[in-house]
Design an enzyme around this catalytic site. Structure first.
Site, short mmCIF file in Angstrom:
data_model
loop_
_atom_site.label_atom_id
_atom_site.label_comp_id
_atom_site.label_asym_id
_atom_site.label_seq_id
_atom_site.Cartn_x
_atom_site.Cartn_y
_atom_site.Cartn_z
N GLY A 12 39.55 33.06 36.45
CA GLY A 12 40.11 33.90 37.51
C GLY A 12 39.95 33.25 38.87
NE ARG A 15 44.81 37.93 42.19
CZ ARG A 15 45.59 38.04 41.12
NH1 ARG A 15 46.45 37.08 40.83
NH2 ARG A 15 45.51 39.11 40.34
CE1 TYR A 157 38.10 46.31 35.97
CE2 TYR A 157 36.40 47.86 36.62
CZ TYR A 157 37.00 46.63 36.75
OH TYR A 157 36.50 45.71 37.64
P1 NAD Z 1 42.01 39.80 41.68
O1 NAD Z 1 43.06 40.67 41.11
O2 NAD Z 1 42.23 39.19 43.01
O3 NAD Z 1 41.67 38.62 40.68
C1 NAD Z 1 41.69 38.78 39.29
C2 NAD Z 1 41.69 37.41 38.65
O4 NAD Z 1 41.74 37.57 37.24
C3 NAD Z 1 42.93 36.59 39.06
O5 NAD Z 1 42.56 35.25 39.26
C4 NAD Z 1 43.81 36.71 37.85
O6 NAD Z 1 44.68 35.59 37.65
C5 NAD Z 1 42.79 36.77 36.73
N1 NAD Z 1 43.37 37.37 35.54
C6 NAD Z 1 43.87 38.62 35.41
N2 NAD Z 1 44.39 38.78 34.18
C7 NAD Z 1 44.21 37.60 33.55
C8 NAD Z 1 44.53 37.13 32.26
N3 NAD Z 1 45.18 37.88 31.36
N4 NAD Z 1 44.20 35.87 31.92
C9 NAD Z 1 43.57 35.07 32.81
N5 NAD Z 1 43.24 35.45 34.05
C10 NAD Z 1 43.56 36.70 34.40
O7 NAD Z 1 40.71 40.68 41.69
P2 NAD Z 1 39.18 40.33 41.99
O8 NAD Z 1 38.65 41.49 42.71
O9 NAD Z 1 39.01 38.98 42.54
O10 NAD Z 1 38.60 40.39 40.51
C11 NAD Z 1 37.68 39.42 40.01
C12 NAD Z 1 36.73 40.11 39.05
O11 NAD Z 1 35.92 41.02 39.78
C13 NAD Z 1 37.43 40.92 37.96
O12 NAD Z 1 36.79 40.70 36.73
C14 NAD Z 1 37.23 42.35 38.42
O13 NAD Z 1 37.22 43.25 37.34
C15 NAD Z 1 35.88 42.25 39.10
N6 NAD Z 1 35.62 43.32 40.04
C16 NAD Z 1 36.40 43.49 41.13
C17 NAD Z 1 36.12 44.54 42.00
C18 NAD Z 1 36.95 44.79 43.23
O14 NAD Z 1 36.76 45.85 43.88
N7 NAD Z 1 37.83 43.90 43.64
C19 NAD Z 1 35.05 45.40 41.73
C20 NAD Z 1 34.27 45.20 40.61
C21 NAD Z 1 34.55 44.14 39.76
#
Ligand code: NAD
Length: 250
Positions: A12, A15, A157
């Site tokens: 991931g 971004r 989730y």
């Molecule tokens: P984001 O949407 O910016 O990034 C998500 C990343 O996951 C992207 O790089 C995307 O390409 C990748 N991804 C999604 N589906 C995919 C797939 N099928 N195969 C490969 N890659 C895939 O969001 P983020 O906030 O940077 O999320 C990163 C992590 O943090 C995630 O696991 C998310 O669950 C976790 N998270 C985020 C938050 C929040 O508030 N943003 C809170 C708790 C946990």
């Protein structure tokens, strides 16, 4: 570029939190294998920032909701870059739906993206963790506060993130013989594309429940991930570290 630097695979990484982790690890002396799904230009832009900071790495494309593609990722990194000593699994996706309206296909997709891919990648990492210098192997999963507290309208989730927490604790026991550590960083709300659609009303309601009164920045999550990957964190394993501005305190 120093080919002796240890290699970290970050999923991931095109971004958000994953990209911030890739940058933080590069600054901490890791060569970084960046996994992205489809936005190659964004992954290349992150690589450009890493190189500008004096680091190096390579981008790899894979859809981690597809177990076949997840199964090829570590091998591709070994072939093109070398054996990784660390895995940071940050790829993930949100599904906001009441349980009653969540389809089996939606449930399975999140299970595959969050938990099955973590299991596959970790399994493929084992031989490399074993061979890493003793005490330097690392796995960090990016879980979620939702996996600790639950999430209304987000059971798929929360449950699939919670599975990561159980996997990390179990793997921590299995990997301890090599001095390798396995931990989870569980963020609350973070300013990324995942939360960009929160409108003013929703944001205000969320901020009410966060004692520190703000969403975290991706760099704040990445700093904790980088700390867990540093040599000094070698005695910390099997932990779920919540980074949520105090939201989980209730
Ligand atoms: P984001 O949407 O910016 O990034 C998500 C990343 O996951 C992207 O790089 C995307 O390409 C990748 N991804 C999604 N589906 C995919 C797939 N099928 N195969 C490969 N890659 C895939 O969001 P983020 O906030 O940077 O999320 C990163 C992590 O943090 C995630 O696991 C998310 O669950 C976790 N998270 C985020 C938050 C929040 O508030 N943003 C809170 C708790 C946990």
């Amino acid at each position: 570029m120093d080919a002796d630097l240890p290699i970290a695979l970050v999923t991931g990484a095109s971004r958000g939190i994953g990209a911030a982790c890739a940058l933080a690890l590069a600054r901490g002396g890791w060569r970084v294998a960046l996994q992205y799904r489809e936005r190659a230009a964004e992954a290349e832009a992150v690589l450009g920032r890493i190189r500008a900071a004096g680091g190096d790495g390579r981008a790899f494309s894979a859809d981690l909701a597809d177990p076949g593609q997840a199964a090829g990722l570590v091998a591709a990194v070994v072939e093109k870059l070398g054996p990784p000593a660390a895995l940071v699994h940050a790829a993930g996706a949100m599904l906001e739906k009441p349980l009653a309206f969540t389809s089996p296909a939606e449930w399975s997709r999140l299970l595959e993206l969050h938990a099955l891919s973590a299991w596959i990648l970790s399994k493929d990492m084992l031989r490399h963790l074993r061979k890493a210098p003793h005490g330097r192997g690392r796995i960090v999963f990016v879980g979620s506060l939702a996996g600790v507290t639950g999430l209304g309208n987000g059971a798929a989730y929360a449950a699939t993130k919670g599975a990561l927490h159980g996997l990390a604790r179990s793997l921590a026991k299995e990997c301890a013989r090599w001095g390798a550590t396995v931990n989870v960083i569980a963020p609350g709300y973070v300013e990324t594309e995942m939360t960009a659609h929160h409108d003013e009303k929703r944001r205000a309601a969320n901020l009410e429940s966060i004692p520190l009164g703000r969403y975290a920045k991706p760099e704040e999550i990445a700093a904790q991930v980088a700390r867990l990957c540093a040599p000094e964190a070698g005695s910390m394993t099997g932990q779920v570290m919540v980074v949520d501005g105090g939201m989980g305190l209730g």
